[in-house]
Design an enzyme around this catalytic site. Structure first.
Site, PDB file in Angstrom:
ATOM      1  N   ASN A 102     101.985  62.182 -37.008  1.00 47.44           N
ATOM      2  CA  ASN A 102     101.348  62.349 -35.694  1.00 47.44           C
ATOM      3  C   ASN A 102     100.810  60.985 -35.256  1.00 47.44           C
ATOM      4  O   ASN A 102      99.812  60.510 -35.792  1.00 47.44           O
ATOM      5  CB  ASN A 102     100.212  63.384 -35.825  1.00 47.44           C
ATOM      6  CG  ASN A 102      99.392  63.501 -34.552  1.00 47.44           C
ATOM      7  OD1 ASN A 102      99.761  62.958 -33.503  1.00 47.44           O
ATOM      8  ND2 ASN A 102      98.270  64.202 -34.635  1.00 47.44           N
ATOM      9  N   LYS A 138      99.451  60.153 -32.530  1.00 49.74           N
ATOM     10  CA  LYS A 138      98.290  60.235 -31.622  1.00 49.74           C
ATOM     11  C   LYS A 138      98.496  59.292 -30.428  1.00 49.74           C
ATOM     12  O   LYS A 138      99.630  59.145 -29.971  1.00 49.74           O
ATOM     13  CB  LYS A 138      96.997  59.949 -32.403  1.00 49.74           C
ATOM     14  CG  LYS A 138      96.877  60.880 -33.627  1.00 49.74           C
ATOM     15  CD  LYS A 138      95.527  60.873 -34.275  1.00 49.74           C
ATOM     16  CE  LYS A 138      95.549  61.828 -35.473  1.00 49.74           C
ATOM     17  NZ  LYS A 138      94.261  61.918 -36.151  1.00 49.74           N
ATOM     18  N   HIS A 184      95.301  70.854 -32.375  1.00 47.94           N
ATOM     19  CA  HIS A 184      94.767  69.775 -33.219  1.00 47.94           C
ATOM     20  C   HIS A 184      93.251  69.705 -33.031  1.00 47.94           C
ATOM     21  O   HIS A 184      92.748  69.950 -31.939  1.00 47.94           O
ATOM     22  CB  HIS A 184      95.416  68.444 -32.832  1.00 47.94           C
ATOM     23  CG  HIS A 184      95.128  67.360 -33.823  1.00 47.94           C
ATOM     24  ND1 HIS A 184      93.944  66.672 -33.813  1.00 47.94           N
ATOM     25  CD2 HIS A 184      95.851  66.887 -34.866  1.00 47.94           C
ATOM     26  CE1 HIS A 184      93.954  65.803 -34.818  1.00 47.94           C
ATOM     27  NE2 HIS A 184      95.106  65.902 -35.467  1.00 47.94           N
ATOM     28  N   GLU A 235      91.343  67.312 -32.630  1.00 51.61           N
ATOM     29  CA  GLU A 235      90.906  66.407 -31.549  1.00 51.61           C
ATOM     30  C   GLU A 235      91.005  67.109 -30.192  1.00 51.61           C
ATOM     31  O   GLU A 235      90.176  66.897 -29.304  1.00 51.61           O
ATOM     32  CB  GLU A 235      91.749  65.119 -31.596  1.00 51.61           C
ATOM     33  CG  GLU A 235      91.326  64.236 -32.770  1.00 51.61           C
ATOM     34  CD  GLU A 235      92.436  63.415 -33.397  1.00 51.61           C
ATOM     35  OE1 GLU A 235      93.496  63.229 -32.773  1.00 51.61           O
ATOM     36  OE2 GLU A 235      92.235  62.951 -34.548  1.00 51.61           O
ATOM     37  N   GLU A 286      93.903  70.959 -41.533  1.00 49.83           N
ATOM     38  CA  GLU A 286      93.343  69.621 -41.370  1.00 49.83           C
ATOM     39  C   GLU A 286      91.820  69.709 -41.330  1.00 49.83           C
ATOM     40  O   GLU A 286      91.241  69.976 -40.261  1.00 49.83           O
ATOM     41  CB  GLU A 286      93.852  68.996 -40.060  1.00 49.83           C
ATOM     42  CG  GLU A 286      95.353  68.808 -40.033  1.00 49.83           C
ATOM     43  CD  GLU A 286      95.755  67.639 -39.140  1.00 49.83           C
ATOM     44  OE1 GLU A 286      96.514  66.802 -39.624  1.00 49.83           O
ATOM     45  OE2 GLU A 286      95.289  67.549 -37.990  1.00 49.83           O
ATOM     46  N   GLY A 327      90.991  60.733 -40.350  1.00 52.72           N
ATOM     47  CA  GLY A 327      90.698  59.359 -39.964  1.00 52.72           C
ATOM     48  C   GLY A 327      89.472  58.785 -40.657  1.00 52.72           C
ATOM     49  O   GLY A 327      88.953  57.753 -40.255  1.00 52.72           O
ATOM     50  N   SER A 330      93.676  61.976 -43.826  1.00 56.61           N
ATOM     51  CA  SER A 330      93.689  60.780 -44.681  1.00 56.61           C
ATOM     52  C   SER A 330      94.733  60.846 -45.799  1.00 56.61           C
ATOM     53  O   SER A 330      94.465  60.448 -46.926  1.00 56.61           O
ATOM     54  CB  SER A 330      92.294  60.523 -45.259  1.00 56.61           C
ATOM     55  OG  SER A 330      91.375  60.272 -44.203  1.00 56.61           O
TER      56      SER A 330
END
Ligand code: 13P
Length: 261
Positions: free
Chosen positions: A12, A14, A98, A100, A170, A176, A216
């Protein structure tokens, strides 16, 4: 117990990668192709790079995915992208829900479900993301949280369609941050999600379900995570932006696959 299948590894990207950067990265991944064995690889560039990526990947076995879609197929929805538009450009997968999108853009289990249905209608395979925040884990709410997200995302999805869905666990606190879930922590949640699949769709659908881990993932933890029984592959963020890290992640997972096969 699900049989281990070759690793499914999705990158991904992003909001990264210009068109020239896309070209460079994909050429390196294609060059490494023969070393990546039977792994199923999906790249998920930003919308602006999908066209170029589709051209480069056309003759390869690497699949293309998008990062989001709107739930209507067409119309006056300025700024949105629909399933038919993604299918038209060559996408086979689309990420839905996701964290985010959930945290920054107000995505809810309800809107995730609408997007899952839209993806299936357009013959796109949704990669549905679930995962708890640090506070939820701390408060012992991890399993109830992912169960609720799972039920919300899949509400009303038929037995036939559920086979096209890829699930990604996730944990928000691992995205991240360099803090990966341990193989044991991830496996506990993956086992729970497969159990949910079984409750809702039966043993066989549960055994076939692809459940990815994301947060990660790096070359150094790919092997130990992939060895877990219920981890079928990865949704990789930061480390998917460079061939030097993405390719070793695939190779490490393949190594683990060969060991348990
Ligand atoms: P990182 O691999 O950068 O932690 O991102 C994970 C992710 O969000 C993939 O969708």
């Amino acid at each position: 117990m699900p049989e281990k299948r070759p690793p499914f590894i999705a990158g991904n990207w992003k909001m990264h990668m210009t068109v020239p950067e896309t070209r460079m990265l994909l050429e390196k991944i294609l060059e490494a192709g023969p070393e990546l064995g039977s792994a199923e690889i999906v790249v998920i560039p930003p919308f602006t790079s999908l066209g170029e990526a589709a051209r480069i990947l056309a003759a390869s076995s690497i699949a293309l995915g998008a990062q989001n879609l709107f739930w209507e197929d067409k119309g006056a929805f300025t700024g949105e992208i629909s399933g038919p538009l993604l299918r038209d450009i060559g996408c086979r997968y689309v990420v839905v829900g996701h964290s985010e999108r959930r945290q920054i853009f107000g995505e809810t289990d309800g809107t995730v479900n609408r997007r899952v249905r839209a993806a299936l209608r357009s013959d796109l395979k949704p990669i549905v993301c679930v995962g708890e925040t640090f506070e939820e884990r701390d408060g012992g709410q991890t399993l109830p949280r992912v169960r609720t997200q799972f039920e919300g995302a899949l509400e009303g999805i038929s037995h036939e369609d559920v086979r096209k869905i890829v699930l990604a666990y996730e944990p928000v606190w691992a995205i991240g941050t360099g803090r990966t879930a341990t193989p044991g922590q991830a496996e506990d949640v993956h086992a729970e999600l497969r159990q949910k699949f079984e409750e809702m769709y039966g043993k066989e659908a549960a055994a076939c379900a692809i459940i990815l881990y994301g947060g990660s993932v790096k070359p150094a933890n790919s092997f130990s995570l992939f060895r877990e029984k219920n981890i079928d592959g990865f949704l990789v963020g930061g480390a998917s932006l460079e061939a030097e890290t993405f390719i070793p992640i695939v190779k490490e997972a393949m190594k683990a696959y060969k060991e348990v096969e």
